[in-house]
Design an enzyme around this catalytic site. Structure first.
Site, PDB file in Angstrom:
ATOM      1  N   ASP A   1       0.869  -1.154   0.000  1.00  0.00           N
ATOM      2  CA  ASP A   1       0.000   0.000   0.000  1.00  0.00           C
ATOM      3  C   ASP A   1       0.922   1.226   0.000  1.00  0.00           C
ATOM      4  OD1 ASP A   1      -2.425   1.607   0.517  1.00  0.00           O
ATOM      5  OD2 ASP A   1      -1.531   1.871   2.506  1.00  0.00           O
TER       6      ASP A   1
ATOM      7  N   ASP B   1      -0.260   5.103   0.857  1.00  0.00           N
ATOM      8  CA  ASP B   1      -0.581   6.124   1.846  1.00  0.00           C
ATOM      9  C   ASP B   1      -0.519   5.570   3.263  1.00  0.00           C
ATOM     10  OD1 ASP B   1      -1.251   8.362   0.060  1.00  0.00           O
ATOM     11  OD2 ASP B   1      -2.896   7.066  -0.591  1.00  0.00           O
TER      12      ASP B   1
END
Length: 283
Positions: free
Chosen positions: A14, A16
């Site tokens: 991922d 963020d």
């Protein structure tokens, strides 16, 4: 006794809150909008329910905030602040981790991205960070929320984005004459509850690295997160309370693991254990 998982052959990241500090920037943006309507600062006990959940998450935010905005209007206000993402910075341990996984493991690894955000926003957030550009140079292994193959797919906590990342990784492996990579040979790095749950549903192993604010409101619910069962009963969890807390005990090697040992909680990527995932680091 749980069977020992195979060594990791692919890592899915991922973006963020996992690689960069953009979750703090998102919170800043939300607070700027909320202040326009005299609303209080956005608390992690609510953000825990919203983070990485797309439109459904935004609706949860609006339901709490009670501001006279539709989802589309809220998103329009968000876009006015996107320039702030140019200030994104790497989180602790990320640069060393990416460099090691990319160049210093005894067997080559596939590194891919699986982010709910769009590709252009990813570029804005990371184009000034050389270590991310280098580690994820193979754009075939990028999956973003606005990816054409994600148009009919379900967002996190559903597993679709990670399954697509695995599909593309296996296409690359096939071109390289390598055996197909199984889901249990994939290690997902995530910061959000929804992301951990999505990885679990994809049949993958996952390292959960929550923001300190998220970790604080999840006290007593860590095992539910690691097992991907926070909303298994169809009800929204209440975060920020430790009533009936289930203590998570360290394993024999000191790591904080799920009952089935397929998910791990760490406070920083500086604490990642390569050996625990069958990764031999070369000098």
């Amino acid at each position: 006794m749980n069977e020992q998982p195979p060594p990791v052959r692919a890592c899915i990241f991922d973006v963020d809150g996992t690689l960069i500090n953009s979750e703090d920037i998102y919170t800043d943006i939300y607070n700027r909008i909320l202040s326009e309507y005299g609303r209080p600062a956005y608390p992690w006990r609510i953000k825990a329910r919203q983070q990485s959940r797309g439109t459904a998450g935004t609706q949860r935010l609006l339901d709490w905030a009670q501001v006279p905005l539709t989802i589309a209007e809220w998103k329009t206000k968000e876009k006015k602040h996107t320039h702030l993402f140019k200030n994104s910075k790497l989180l602790p341990g990320v640069e060393e981790l990416l460099a090691t996984l990319f160049t210093r493991t005894s067997l080559p690894l596939y590194l891919s991205l699986a982010s709910s955000a769009g590709a252009r926003l990813f570029a804005l957030k990371t184009s000034h960070i050389p270590s991310i550009t280098a580690a994820f140079a193979d754009t075939r292994l990028h999956v973003f929320g606005d990816d054409p193959e994600m148009s009919d797919s379900r967002k996190k906590p559903e597993p679709d984005i990670f399954l697509l990342a695995l599909k593309r990784t296996n296409e690359a492996a096939k071109q390289n004459g390598e055996e197909e990579i199984d889901a249990k040979e994939c290690l997902v790095f995530e910061d959000s509850i929804a992301g951990v749950e999505a990885a679990r549903r994809a049949g993958m192993r996952v390292v959960w690295v929550p923001h300190p604010g998220l970790a604080e409101v999840c006290k007593g619910k860590e095992m539910d997160v690691l097992m991907g069962r926070t909303e298994a009963d169809g009800k929204l969890p209440i975060y920020g309370e430790t009533i009936d807390a289930e203590r998570i005990e360290p394993a024999e090697d000191g790591r904080l693991l799920s009952v089935d040992r397929l998910a791990e909680l760490i406070t920083s990527l500086e604490d990642f254990s390569y050996e625990a995932y069958g990764l031999q680091v070369t000098k």
